[in-house]
Write an enzyme that holds these catalytic residues in place. Sequence first.
Site, PDB file in Angstrom:
ATOM      1  CG  ASP A  76      -1.954  -0.691   1.327  1.00 24.10           C
ATOM      2  OD1 ASP A  76      -1.843  -1.123   0.255  1.00 24.10           O
ATOM      3  OD2 ASP A  76      -3.178  -1.458   2.347  1.00 24.10           O
ATOM      4  NE  ARG A  98      -4.914  -1.348  -4.026  1.00 20.72           N
ATOM      5  CZ  ARG A  98      -4.647  -1.633  -2.914  1.00 20.72           C
ATOM      6  NH1 ARG A  98      -3.767  -0.529  -2.190  1.00 20.72           N
ATOM      7  NH2 ARG A  98      -4.227  -3.204  -2.497  1.00 20.72           N
TER       8      ARG A  98
HETATM    9  C1  LIG Z   1      -9.236  -1.118  -3.554  1.00 19.72           C
HETATM   10  C2  LIG Z   1      -8.001   0.272  -2.582  1.00 19.72           C
HETATM   11  C3  LIG Z   1      -7.243   0.264  -2.494  1.00 19.72           C
HETATM   12  C4  LIG Z   1      -6.403   1.890  -1.681  1.00 19.72           C
HETATM   13  N1  LIG Z   1      -5.941   1.317  -1.347  1.00 19.72           N
HETATM   14  C5  LIG Z   1      -5.233   2.830  -0.651  1.00 19.72           C
HETATM   15  C6  LIG Z   1      -3.668   3.008  -0.753  1.00 19.72           C
HETATM   16  O1  LIG Z   1      -2.737   2.150  -0.676  1.00 19.72           O
HETATM   17  N2  LIG Z   1      -3.766   4.739  -0.617  1.00 19.72           N
HETATM   18  C7  LIG Z   1      -3.631   5.171  -0.441  1.00 19.72           C
HETATM   19  O2  LIG Z   1      -2.859   7.026  -0.635  1.00 19.72           O
HETATM   20  N3  LIG Z   1      -5.042   5.249  -0.858  1.00 19.72           N
HETATM   21  C8  LIG Z   1      -5.761   4.010  -1.050  1.00 19.72           C
HETATM   22  N4  LIG Z   1      -6.774   4.418  -1.477  1.00 19.72           N
HETATM   23  C9  LIG Z   1      -7.784   5.215  -1.318  1.00 19.72           C
HETATM   24  C10 LIG Z   1      -8.119   5.961  -2.046  1.00 19.72           C
HETATM   25  O3  LIG Z   1      -7.053   6.904  -2.469  1.00 19.72           O
HETATM   26  C11 LIG Z   1      -8.819   6.674  -1.751  1.00 19.72           C
HETATM   27  O4  LIG Z   1      -9.182   7.788  -0.874  1.00 19.72           O
HETATM   28  C12 LIG Z   1     -10.611   6.668  -1.854  1.00 19.72           C
HETATM   29  O5  LIG Z   1     -11.198   5.051  -2.939  1.00 19.72           O
HETATM   30  C13 LIG Z   1     -12.132   7.178  -2.520  1.00 19.72           C
HETATM   31  O6  LIG Z   1     -11.286   7.627  -3.513  1.00 19.72           O
HETATM   32  P1  LIG Z   1     -12.176   7.699  -4.940  1.00 19.72           P
HETATM   33  O7  LIG Z   1     -11.642   6.699  -5.546  1.00 19.72           O
HETATM   34  O8  LIG Z   1     -13.468   5.733  -4.425  1.00 19.72           O
HETATM   35  O9  LIG Z   1     -13.253   8.624  -4.979  1.00 19.72           O
HETATM   36  P2  LIG Z   1     -14.083   9.414  -4.346  1.00 19.72           P
HETATM   37  O10 LIG Z   1     -13.664  10.780  -5.926  1.00 19.72           O
HETATM   38  O11 LIG Z   1     -13.418  10.141  -3.334  1.00 19.72           O
HETATM   39  O12 LIG Z   1     -15.199   9.411  -4.341  1.00 19.72           O
HETATM   40  C14 LIG Z   1     -16.079   8.707  -5.650  1.00 19.72           C
HETATM   41  C15 LIG Z   1     -17.532   8.693  -4.418  1.00 19.72           C
HETATM   42  O13 LIG Z   1     -17.109   6.978  -4.526  1.00 19.72           O
HETATM   43  C16 LIG Z   1     -18.145   6.684  -3.142  1.00 19.72           C
HETATM   44  N5  LIG Z   1     -17.004   6.630  -1.593  1.00 19.72           N
HETATM   45  C17 LIG Z   1     -15.459   7.125  -2.123  1.00 19.72           C
HETATM   46  N6  LIG Z   1     -15.190   7.102  -0.641  1.00 19.72           N
HETATM   47  C18 LIG Z   1     -16.770   6.486   0.233  1.00 19.72           C
HETATM   48  C19 LIG Z   1     -15.969   6.503   1.174  1.00 19.72           C
HETATM   49  N7  LIG Z   1     -15.375   6.537   2.068  1.00 19.72           N
HETATM   50  N8  LIG Z   1     -17.299   5.415   1.954  1.00 19.72           N
HETATM   51  C20 LIG Z   1     -18.742   5.934   1.458  1.00 19.72           C
HETATM   52  N9  LIG Z   1     -18.636   6.311  -0.241  1.00 19.72           N
HETATM   53  C21 LIG Z   1     -16.805   6.272  -1.103  1.00 19.72           C
HETATM   54  C22 LIG Z   1     -18.984   7.855  -3.729  1.00 19.72           C
HETATM   55  O14 LIG Z   1     -20.376   7.310  -4.183  1.00 19.72           O
HETATM   56  C23 LIG Z   1     -18.327   9.518  -4.195  1.00 19.72           C
HETATM   57  O15 LIG Z   1     -18.639   9.915  -4.729  1.00 19.72           O
HETATM   58  C24 LIG Z   1      -7.534   2.074  -2.171  1.00 19.72           C
HETATM   59  C25 LIG Z   1      -8.734   2.447  -2.077  1.00 19.72           C
HETATM   60  C26 LIG Z   1      -8.774   1.115  -2.807  1.00 19.72           C
HETATM   61  C27 LIG Z   1     -10.432   0.943  -3.717  1.00 19.72           C
END
Ligand SMILES: Cc1cc2nc3c(=O)[nH]c(=O)nc-3n(C[C@H](O)[C@H](O)[C@H](O)COP(=O)(O)OP(=O)(O)OC[C@H]3O[C@@H](n4cnc5c(N)ncnc54)[C@H](O)[C@@H]3O)c2cc1C
Length: 312
Positions: free
Chosen positions: A136, A187
């Site tokens: 991660d 990723r």
């Molecule tokens: C499999 C996976 C691994 C990850 N690993 C890392 C990592 O190693 N390092 C790192 O910095 N980040 C990691 N993340 C988190 C990532 O950086 C984001 O903070 C997170 O995924 C929210 O961003 P988004 O792309 O979903 O889009 P956004 O634009 O934030 O959200 C889009 C839509 O997704 C939904 N959504 C987003 N977040 C949430 C939530 N918490 N609860 C409910 N609905 C939500 C809502 O409907 C929102 O409108 C990971 C995410 C995933 C899916």
Amino acid sequence: MLDSASKALFHLLAQNTTLKSLSSRFAMQRRASFVHRFVPGETVDAAIRAARVLEANGLTETFDHLGEGVTTLDEAVAATRDYLAVVRAIMEAGVERNISLKLTQLGLDVDRASAVDNLRKILELAEPAGFFVRIDMESSRYTEVTLEIFETLWQQGSRQIGVVLQSDLRRSESDVQRINALGARIRLVKGAYREPKSVAYPKKTDVDAAYARMMKFLITDGHYPAIATHDPAMIELARQWAKEHNVAADRFEFQMLYGIRRDLQAMLVASGYRVRVYVPFGRDWFPYFMRRLGEHPANVGFVMRGIFSEGG
Ligand SMILES: Cc1cc2nc3c(=O)[nH]c(=O)nc-3n(C[C@H](O)[C@H](O)[C@H](O)COP(=O)(O)OP(=O)(O)OC[C@H]3O[C@@H](n4cnc5c(N)ncnc54)[C@H](O)[C@@H]3O)c2cc1C
């Protein structure tokens, strides 16, 4: 504005050690706890039970034994021992062999060489058993060191490892080129940490635009990239881009977090895409949980309703 303010508040809370120890003692003890929506439990058995349900519904998973920012070598050794036990439990259970871990969990803040040794111990057990191990990405303080460690392991022959790049960081587009040139799996995420303007885009529209650019590149030129987002617009763009460029649905995968946008997860599986769910578990769930609240203010309402409906 609200986005960055709430992210900031929840990052402060995530680092609060008193809240962290209080929460780990109480919130998970309730069976119907609101935390369970995002973290299936504290034990590997709870995570494996959740994984079996996912697999029965056509999804796959990656297991994350929660933990980060350990401050002593003893804690890092204990975290490594725990991870080895998790790997063995996954092997015994016969579920998908895929784990995600953080270098600060293995002691990166204490001593870089020890953290690498700890990671090697995990790889020595996991790689021959067919596991894929994702490192991660943590806050921007760790980006360079994480990529350097990843490159070293890659040069030493590890091939079942992958890394994470964050579209909110200005440097990531060149990091995508750097890591992709190795032939490694990336990723792509938007980034969960509160970052200074000097290294990250302050505007969400810029973070999204950078995500779209890197995602398009990875779909056509990447090595089985993971499109890790819950953003329906980005997911639609990925599908369109792949179709227009004749990239088959099995050349990449979508990834989402446990408990988030389960409707989208199911829709993608039904449409023939691969979807991997990140299944976090363990006692150290508080910082992870706080990041989920910070990135989506509506979750605070969900949690408040959970607290009141549980009577406390
Ligand atoms: C499999 C996976 C691994 C990850 N690993 C890392 C990592 O190693 N390092 C790192 O910095 N980040 C990691 N993340 C988190 C990532 O950086 C984001 O903070 C997170 O995924 C929210 O961003 P988004 O792309 O979903 O889009 P956004 O634009 O934030 O959200 C889009 C839509 O997704 C939904 N959504 C987003 N977040 C949430 C939530 N918490 N609860 C409910 N609905 C939500 C809502 O409907 C929102 O409108 C990971 C995410 C995933 C899916």
